[in-house]
Write a protein that holds these residues in place. Sequence first.
Motif, PDB file in Angstrom:
ATOM      1  N   LYS A  61       0.815  -1.462  -0.005  1.00 17.63           N
ATOM      2  CA  LYS A  61      -0.092   0.078  -0.060  1.00 17.63           C
ATOM      3  C   LYS A  61       0.815   1.454   0.154  1.00 17.63           C
ATOM      4  N   ALA A  62       2.175   1.227   0.677  1.00 20.27           N
ATOM      5  CA  ALA A  62       2.859   2.433   0.668  1.00 20.27           C
ATOM      6  C   ALA A  62       3.988   2.365  -0.228  1.00 20.27           C
ATOM      7  N   GLY A  63       4.271   1.522  -0.796  1.00 13.57           N
ATOM      8  CA  GLY A  63       5.534   1.158  -1.453  1.00 13.57           C
ATOM      9  C   GLY A  63       6.709   1.263  -0.847  1.00 13.57           C
ATOM     10  N   LYS A  64       8.000   1.441  -1.322  1.00 12.19           N
ATOM     11  CA  LYS A  64       9.137   1.244  -0.510  1.00 12.19           C
ATOM     12  C   LYS A  64       9.167   2.233   0.642  1.00 12.19           C
ATOM     13  N   SER A  65       9.113   1.691   1.599  1.00 10.95           N
ATOM     14  CA  SER A  65       8.925   2.812   2.877  1.00 10.95           C
ATOM     15  C   SER A  65      10.278   2.804   3.522  1.00 10.95           C
ATOM     16  N   ALA A  66      11.099   2.075   3.462  1.00  5.94           N
ATOM     17  CA  ALA A  66      12.597   2.303   3.985  1.00  5.94           C
ATOM     18  C   ALA A  66      13.724   1.696   3.103  1.00  5.94           C
ATOM     19  N   SER A  67      14.938   2.439   2.903  1.00  9.50           N
ATOM     20  CA  SER A  67      15.954   2.098   2.036  1.00  9.50           C
ATOM     21  C   SER A  67      17.235   2.046   3.051  1.00  9.50           C
ATOM     22  N   LYS A  68      17.082   2.054   4.346  1.00  8.46           N
ATOM     23  CA  LYS A  68      18.005   1.865   5.463  1.00  8.46           C
ATOM     24  C   LYS A  68      17.343   1.846   6.815  1.00  8.46           C
ATOM     25  N   ARG A  69      18.247   1.550   7.600  1.00 10.61           N
ATOM     26  CA  ARG A  69      17.893   1.561   9.194  1.00 10.61           C
ATOM     27  C   ARG A  69      17.172   2.495   9.762  1.00 10.61           C
ATOM     28  N   ASP A  70      17.740   3.676   9.274  1.00  7.68           N
ATOM     29  CA  ASP A  70      17.018   4.946  10.076  1.00  7.68           C
ATOM     30  C   ASP A  70      15.906   5.274   9.425  1.00  7.68           C
ATOM     31  N   ASP A  71      15.578   4.981   8.094  1.00  8.25           N
ATOM     32  CA  ASP A  71      14.263   5.013   7.643  1.00  8.25           C
ATOM     33  C   ASP A  71      13.018   4.340   8.018  1.00  8.25           C
ATOM     34  N   PHE A  72      13.827   3.101   8.649  1.00 10.50           N
ATOM     35  CA  PHE A  72      12.805   2.198   9.306  1.00 10.50           C
ATOM     36  C   PHE A  72      12.224   2.681  10.710  1.00 10.50           C
ATOM     37  N   ARG A  73      13.442   3.143  11.228  1.00  4.91           N
ATOM     38  CA  ARG A  73      13.502   3.762  12.812  1.00  4.91           C
ATOM     39  C   ARG A  73      12.394   4.771  12.783  1.00  4.91           C
ATOM     40  N   ARG A  74      12.422   5.673  11.890  1.00  6.39           N
ATOM     41  CA  ARG A  74      11.495   6.818  11.743  1.00  6.39           C
ATOM     42  C   ARG A  74      10.167   6.372  11.351  1.00  6.39           C
ATOM     43  N   SER A  75       9.942   5.427  10.619  1.00  6.25           N
ATOM     44  CA  SER A  75       8.780   4.754  10.157  1.00  6.25           C
ATOM     45  C   SER A  75       7.961   4.137  11.678  1.00  6.25           C
ATOM     46  N   VAL A  76       8.710   3.551  12.215  1.00  7.74           N
ATOM     47  CA  VAL A  76       8.202   2.909  13.662  1.00  7.74           C
ATOM     48  C   VAL A  76       7.966   3.907  14.301  1.00  7.74           C
TER      49      VAL A  76
END
Length: 160
Positions: A61-76
């Motif tokens: 639904k959201a596409g690529k939402s993280a390209s690195k660890r910090d992107d994932f941290r921000r998403s969470v």
Amino acid sequence: MLLLTLPLLAAGLAAAPAPSDDLREQIHQADAQLFAAAFDDCDADKAATMTTEDMEFFHDKAGKSASKRDDFRRSVAALCESTRANRTHLRRELVESSLQVFPLHDDRALEIGDHRFHERDAKGVEHWTGQARFIQVWRRVDGRWLAERVISYDHRPATE
């Protein structure tokens, strides 16, 4: 060229190691810890430490939402901020019977399964809100399993 490659591929498939119960349990535990940090504890920093630096997350639904660890941290962190603002709490439930784990070359493992999502409202009442399928590639780094690639797809509403 293709005719020469097919026997090699077939031989490789036949020689592939069977997934062990130990590997399945290790990945199951890593999965449970990652989702507990992200959903139950709402601890974005802790969840991020359970991923590789080059972690990627793909969502249907959201596409690529993280390209690195910090992107994932921000998403969470954003998800947790949203649930706190709405006075709700999210819970992810692994559908145990769907879990499949396969060894991959080079200290990696493939995890495939289904999960359900639940939301508890401000009154403490929990509702099943949806379900999806997922594929995760885990990489063993310094003895720890870290999420390297995550694909969450086939999201659909609850069907109770």
